[in-house]
Design a protein around this motif. Structure first.
Motif, PDB file in Angstrom:
ATOM      1  N   UNK A  46       7.611   7.411  -2.341  1.00 59.91           N
ATOM      2  CA  UNK A  46       7.664   6.006  -2.764  1.00 59.91           C
ATOM      3  C   UNK A  46       6.946   5.109  -1.761  1.00 59.91           C
ATOM      4  N   UNK A  47       7.228   5.314  -0.479  1.00 62.99           N
ATOM      5  CA  UNK A  47       6.606   4.492   0.561  1.00 62.99           C
ATOM      6  C   UNK A  47       5.087   4.657   0.537  1.00 62.99           C
ATOM      7  N   UNK A  48       4.634   5.878   0.337  1.00 64.46           N
ATOM      8  CA  UNK A  48       3.191   6.156   0.324  1.00 64.46           C
ATOM      9  C   UNK A  48       2.472   5.404  -0.781  1.00 64.46           C
ATOM     10  N   UNK A  49       3.200   5.063  -1.851  1.00 64.58           N
ATOM     11  CA  UNK A  49       2.560   4.415  -2.996  1.00 64.58           C
ATOM     12  C   UNK A  49       2.625   2.891  -2.947  1.00 64.58           C
ATOM     13  N   UNK A  50       3.176   2.323  -1.891  1.00 60.37           N
ATOM     14  CA  UNK A  50       3.250   0.864  -1.803  1.00 60.37           C
ATOM     15  C   UNK A  50       1.878   0.324  -1.385  1.00 60.37           C
ATOM     16  N   UNK A  51       1.161  -0.347  -2.269  1.00 59.02           N
ATOM     17  CA  UNK A  51      -0.232  -0.716  -1.977  1.00 59.02           C
ATOM     18  C   UNK A  51      -0.396  -1.744  -0.869  1.00 59.02           C
TER      19      UNK A  51
END
Length: 271
Positions: free
Chosen positions: A17-22
Motif C-alpha cells: 500500500x505504501x509503495x503505491x502512494x503517488x
C-alpha cells in the motif's frame, strides 16, 4: 527540516500500500526492525530510490531510564540512520527497562528534576554517536507519578533546551493524555517550542473502563483531526504521519485517513 507534508509509518504488512502512494515523500520505520548490516527490506529500498525520506524511529533505547543507554543500541540506531540516508532519527521520552528487566512497553517517567537530568544525560550520550539530529517523542501515559515537580510543558521544554533536540509531537498522545487528565489538549501547544517540531504522529485509539488508550489500531478520531488543525493554525509542522501498528483496514480506509490528515493540516493529498 524540509516540509515533507503527509507521510505514513512503513510496516511490512502494508508495504505494498505504501509503495503505491503517488505523493509520498516521508515515511518512518521502527529502527529495531531494520538490520544494521545486510540487505534492507525491499520496500524500504524502493522508497529510498523514489526519493522518499525514511526516518528510523527507536523504541528500545530507554532514554528515560536511570541507567545509561546501552552503547550497542545507540550504535544500531546510528547505523540504521546512515543506511537509510535519514535526515533525522527519533526516540521516546520513556523507559522500557530497569535492572536488566524488560517491560515490553513504553513507560512514563516522573516529571522531576532528577528525571530531567537522567534524560538529558542519555540524550547527549546518544547524540554523540549520531550524524543527524534526534527528535524526542513524549508518550501517552495512563498515569502520572506522585512526585512530579514540573508540568508537562515545562518538563519537555527544559529537556529540549538542554539537549538542543528536536520534538516529535504525537498529536494523538496529546489528546489521550488530556482526555485522561481532564484537561484541554490544545493548552499544551502554548507551552511548547513548536518551532522545534520535526514531525508529528497522528493515530487512533479507543476508550475502555473510563480511560482512553492510544492503540494505533483504531481509526483516527475526529477530535484528533481537529487538534491537528488547531496545531497547524499555530505552527504547521514540516510533516505529519499516520501511525498504524496493527488491525490494518482496507486500502480505501487508509487512504481516507491520509486524506483527512491532509485536509486538517492543509498539506496536499498523497493518495
Amino acid at each position: 527540516m524540509t516540509a515533507y507534508g503527509v507521510g505514513i509509518g512503513w510496516r511490512p504488512e502494508i508495504a505494498g500500500f505504501v509503495a503505491r502512494l503517488p505523493g509520498l515523500r516521508f515515511a518512518e520505520v521502527v529502527a529495531e526492525s531494520v538490520h544494521a548490516h545486510g540487505d534492507l527490506p525491499t520496500g524500504l529500498t524502493d522508497l529510498r530510490e523514489r526519493g522518499v525520506a525514511v526516518v528510523p524511529h527507536g523504541v528500545k533505547l530507554s532514554l528515560g531510564g536511570a541507567e545509561p543507554v546501552e552503547p550497542a543500541r545507540v550504535t544500531h540506531l546510528a547505523a540504521v540512520a546512515q543506511r537509510l540516508g535519514a535526515p533525522l532519527v527519533s526516540e521516546h521520552i520513556a523507559f522500557v527497562r530497569a535492572g536488566g528487566v524488560e517491560a515490553g512497553h513504553l513507560l512514563p517517567i516522573p516529571r522531576s528534576r532528577e528525571a530531567v537530568a537522567a534524560v538529558v544525560a542519555n540524550v547527549r550520550r546518544t547524540q554523540e554517536e549520531l550524524d543527524v539530529p534526534l527528535a524526542l517523542e513524549p508518550i501517552a501515559a495512563l498515569f502520572d507519578w506522585p512526585d512530579d515537580e514540573l508540568d508537562e510543558g515545562a518538563f519537555l521544554t527544559e529537556i529540549l533546551e538542554r539537549t538542543d533536540a528536536l520534538l516529535l509531537l504525537d498529536v494523538a498522545n496529546v489528546y489521550a493524555n488530556a482526555r485522561n487528565r481532564g484537561t484541554d489538549p490544545a493548552a499544551l501547544f502554548d507551552r511548547l517550542p513548536l518551532e522545534r517540531i520535526a514531525y508529528c504522529h497522528v493515530a487512533g485509539g479507543s476508550a475502555h473502563d473510563g480511560l482512553y488508550h492510544d492503540t494505533h489500531t483504531d481509526a483516527v478520531p475526529q477530535d484528533v483531526l481537529d487538534l491537528v488543525a488547531e496545531l497547524c493554525e499555530r505552527h504547521r509542522p514540516p510533516a505529519l504521519m499516520l501511525e498504524r501498528d496493527g488491525a490494518y483496514p482496507p486500502a480505501a480506509e487508509l487512504e481516507a485517513e491520509l486524506d483527512a490528515i491532509a485536509a486538517a493540516s492543509g498539506y496536499p493529498v498523497i493518495t
